[in-house]
Design a protein around this motif. Structure first.
Motif, PDB file in Angstrom:
ATOM      1  N   ALA A  76       2.558  32.325 -10.563  1.00 42.26           N
ATOM      2  CA  ALA A  76       3.761  31.494 -10.580  1.00 42.26           C
ATOM      3  C   ALA A  76       3.566  30.263 -11.450  1.00 42.26           C
ATOM      4  O   ALA A  76       4.483  29.845 -12.176  1.00 42.26           O
ATOM      5  N   THR A  77       2.379  29.682 -11.407  1.00 42.28           N
ATOM      6  CA  THR A  77       2.096  28.509 -12.228  1.00 42.28           C
ATOM      7  C   THR A  77       2.075  28.865 -13.706  1.00 42.28           C
ATOM      8  O   THR A  77       2.639  28.141 -14.546  1.00 42.28           O
ATOM      9  N   ARG A  78       1.449  29.988 -14.048  1.00 40.52           N
ATOM     10  CA  ARG A  78       1.424  30.398 -15.465  1.00 40.52           C
ATOM     11  C   ARG A  78       2.830  30.604 -15.999  1.00 40.52           C
ATOM     12  O   ARG A  78       3.142  30.211 -17.134  1.00 40.52           O
ATOM     13  N   VAL A  79       3.691  31.223 -15.212  1.00 45.60           N
ATOM     14  CA  VAL A  79       5.069  31.466 -15.642  1.00 45.60           C
ATOM     15  C   VAL A  79       5.781  30.149 -15.915  1.00 45.60           C
ATOM     16  O   VAL A  79       6.490  29.999 -16.926  1.00 45.60           O
ATOM     17  N   LEU A  80       5.610  29.184 -15.052  1.00 45.33           N
ATOM     18  CA  LEU A  80       6.268  27.898 -15.226  1.00 45.33           C
ATOM     19  C   LEU A  80       5.689  27.111 -16.401  1.00 45.33           C
ATOM     20  O   LEU A  80       6.433  26.541 -17.206  1.00 45.33           O
ATOM     21  N   VAL A  81       4.371  27.070 -16.498  1.00 45.32           N
ATOM     22  CA  VAL A  81       3.745  26.300 -17.582  1.00 45.32           C
ATOM     23  C   VAL A  81       4.147  26.863 -18.940  1.00 45.32           C
ATOM     24  O   VAL A  81       4.366  26.110 -19.902  1.00 45.32           O
ATOM     25  N   ALA A  82       4.295  28.185 -19.026  1.00 44.93           N
ATOM     26  CA  ALA A  82       4.720  28.800 -20.285  1.00 44.93           C
ATOM     27  C   ALA A  82       6.129  28.379 -20.677  1.00 44.93           C
ATOM     28  O   ALA A  82       6.512  28.515 -21.850  1.00 44.93           O
ATOM     29  N   ARG A  83       6.895  27.863 -19.715  1.00 39.42           N
ATOM     30  CA  ARG A  83       8.279  27.453 -19.971  1.00 39.42           C
ATOM     31  C   ARG A  83       8.457  25.946 -19.834  1.00 39.42           C
ATOM     32  O   ARG A  83       9.584  25.464 -19.701  1.00 39.42           O
ATOM     33  N   ALA A  84       7.362  25.201 -19.892  1.00 42.65           N
ATOM     34  CA  ALA A  84       7.438  23.748 -19.736  1.00 42.65           C
ATOM     35  C   ALA A  84       8.303  23.109 -20.812  1.00 42.65           C
ATOM     36  O   ALA A  84       9.093  22.196 -20.537  1.00 42.65           O
ATOM     37  N   ASP A  85       8.178  23.579 -22.048  1.00 47.70           N
ATOM     38  CA  ASP A  85       8.994  23.004 -23.126  1.00 47.70           C
ATOM     39  C   ASP A  85      10.472  23.307 -22.921  1.00 47.70           C
ATOM     40  O   ASP A  85      11.334  22.458 -23.203  1.00 47.70           O
ATOM     41  N   VAL A  86      10.772  24.504 -22.414  1.00 47.09           N
ATOM     42  CA  VAL A  86      12.164  24.857 -22.117  1.00 47.09           C
ATOM     43  C   VAL A  86      12.729  23.914 -21.064  1.00 47.09           C
ATOM     44  O   VAL A  86      13.852  23.397 -21.194  1.00 47.09           O
ATOM     45  N   VAL A  87      11.961  23.679 -20.008  1.00 46.55           N
ATOM     46  CA  VAL A  87      12.431  22.795 -18.940  1.00 46.55           C
ATOM     47  C   VAL A  87      12.615  21.372 -19.456  1.00 46.55           C
ATOM     48  O   VAL A  87      13.616  20.713 -19.150  1.00 46.55           O
ATOM     49  N   ARG A  88      11.668  20.873 -20.255  1.00 43.93           N
ATOM     50  CA  ARG A  88      11.828  19.524 -20.819  1.00 43.93           C
ATOM     51  C   ARG A  88      13.120  19.404 -21.621  1.00 43.93           C
ATOM     52  O   ARG A  88      13.844  18.412 -21.519  1.00 43.93           O
ATOM     53  N   SER A  89      13.420  20.442 -22.399  1.00 44.42           N
ATOM     54  CA  SER A  89      14.645  20.416 -23.197  1.00 44.42           C
ATOM     55  C   SER A  89      15.886  20.455 -22.316  1.00 44.42           C
ATOM     56  O   SER A  89      16.852  19.711 -22.542  1.00 44.42           O
ATOM     57  N   LEU A  90      15.884  21.308 -21.299  1.00 47.24           N
ATOM     58  CA  LEU A  90      17.029  21.396 -20.398  1.00 47.24           C
ATOM     59  C   LEU A  90      17.272  20.067 -19.684  1.00 47.24           C
ATOM     60  O   LEU A  90      18.419  19.603 -19.569  1.00 47.24           O
ATOM     61  N   VAL A  91      16.201  19.472 -19.192  1.00 50.91           N
ATOM     62  CA  VAL A  91      16.333  18.204 -18.476  1.00 50.91           C
ATOM     63  C   VAL A  91      16.858  17.110 -19.402  1.00 50.91           C
ATOM     64  O   VAL A  91      17.742  16.323 -19.033  1.00 50.91           O
TER      65      VAL A  91
END
Length: 378
Positions: A76-91
């Protein structure tokens, strides 16, 4: 009224099904650490959900399968970390007043190796990320583990939920995307509350998580209560069995409080016979009774001292295991809308069996009742 089964099921049989539930989950856990929702069901095969997996992990954590649960949280952590840039952009976009489309948000399910997947799905839900935060922190607290191992994933999920907790999305059941749902609020509240106390976040994130959690509670109390119970969504007067989680384990409302009691009473009145339906208008496979929800109601009953009712729920679930010891998603004992069942059988085949979430919830309720096998026999 307490639930009953046709024949009482003894402690030995209940413990044997707990062993079997552990074995089913362990057997099907992917090498990546993901818990597949169901290994054979046509619509779920090859996919893992944060929500299903988090509850499955809670059952396995209580059983003592620490390495298995660690591996799930690693995935679960790997999945989220791989999308950290996506989340930063969305936020950042939301903070600037640009509302992303639902198709741009994080998916609700992923392939077992952590990819987004190619099959169309009802794919924007936030409850899974909240439930995962609650699950990973609870697991670490139970077993004295260092949350630093999962801290990067916790940070990504916290940022995502603190920014988007109030946005309408699909509910637990991949339905009703245009609403803000009571059980989704509960999941996010539990996750942000757990993250805030975990020590895994920097001070600013921890403060933001705690503040968002309090806004969620205030919103629910002001907007998502009807007739003395929590509402399926803001503006609804209906009850949904998933709302039981808002008391135990999510803690959005205190177990035993008038609002928790009113919610459980409404679920028992409208949805429990003694197996538990999702909601009154449910037509999925005819609207059968869900084993995991029966365990959830029993979990709440056990937590407030009604051990007899909780054990009867567990026995009802055990009575619906297949000869192979598999627990299905739902059973057709008391269909709410029997005319709708054939359509789903034709579309997707027989009901998901085994459903790992059902097995995980069985382990949770068995543990609440002191009915897991002795540790030296697991």
């Amino acid at each position: 009224m307490h639930p009953t089964t046709a024949e009482p099921i003894g402690t030995d049989a209940l413990q044997a099904l707990a062993r079997r539930s552990h074995d089913v989950i362990a057997e099907h856990q992917a090498p990546s650490g993901a818990y597949p929702a169901s290994p054979t069901f046509s619509a779920y095969r090859g996919y893992a959900w944060y929500r299903d997996g988090a509850f499955t992990a809670e059952g396995m954590s209580r059983y003592g399968a620490v390495a298995s649960v660690d591996a799930f949280h690693d995935w679960a952590t790997r999945v989220l970390v791989a999308r950290a840039d996506v989340v930063r952009s969305l936020v950042a976009r939301r903070a600037a007043g640009d509302e992303p489309g639902n198709e741009e948000m994080l998916p609700t399910r992923f392939t077992l190796d952590g990819a987004d997947g190619n099959d169309p799905w009802w794919d924007f839900q936030t409850d899974g990320y909240g439930t995962w935060l609650w699950s990973v922190v609870t697991h670490a607290e139970r077993h004295g583990l260092d949350l630093a191992r999962w801290a990067d994933g916790i940070a990504v999920a916290t940022d995502y939920l603190a920014a988007f907790w109030d946005r309408p999305c699909y509910d637990w059941w991949e339905e009703h995307v245009g609403h803000r749902h009571g059980s989704t609020f509960g999941a996010i509240f539990a996750g942000l509350t757990a993250a805030a106390r975990s020590g895994a976040l920097d001070a600013a994130r921890a403060d933001a998580a705690a503040a968002a959690a309090e806004r969620i509670r205030a919103t629910v109390l002001a907007e998502a209560v009807a007739d003395g119970h929590l509402a399926k969504w803001v503006g609804s007067t209906a009850v949904d069995a998933s709302l039981a989680a808002c008391a135990v384990p999510y803690g959005l409302v205190a177990p035993g409080s008038p609002l928790a009691v009113g919610t459980l009473d409404a679920i028992r009145r409208d949805l429990a016979t003694p197996g538990v339906h999702r909601f009154a208008a449910d037509v999925f496979y005819g609207g059968g009774q869900w084993l995991l929800l029966t365990c959830l109601l029993g979990w709440n009953e056990a937590a407030t001292g009604d051990v007899a009712a909780a054990r009867a729920r567990l026995e009802w679930v055990a009575a619906h295991a297949t000869p192979e010891g598999h627990l299905p998603e739902q059973v057709p004992d008391h269909l709410l809308h029997p005319e709708a069942r054939a359509e789903w059988l034709e579309r997707w085949g027989t009901v998901a069996t085994p459903l790992l979430w059902s097995h995980g919830m069985y382990l949770v309720l068995a543990d609440e009742l002191g009915l897991l096998p002795p540790k030296d026999e697991r």
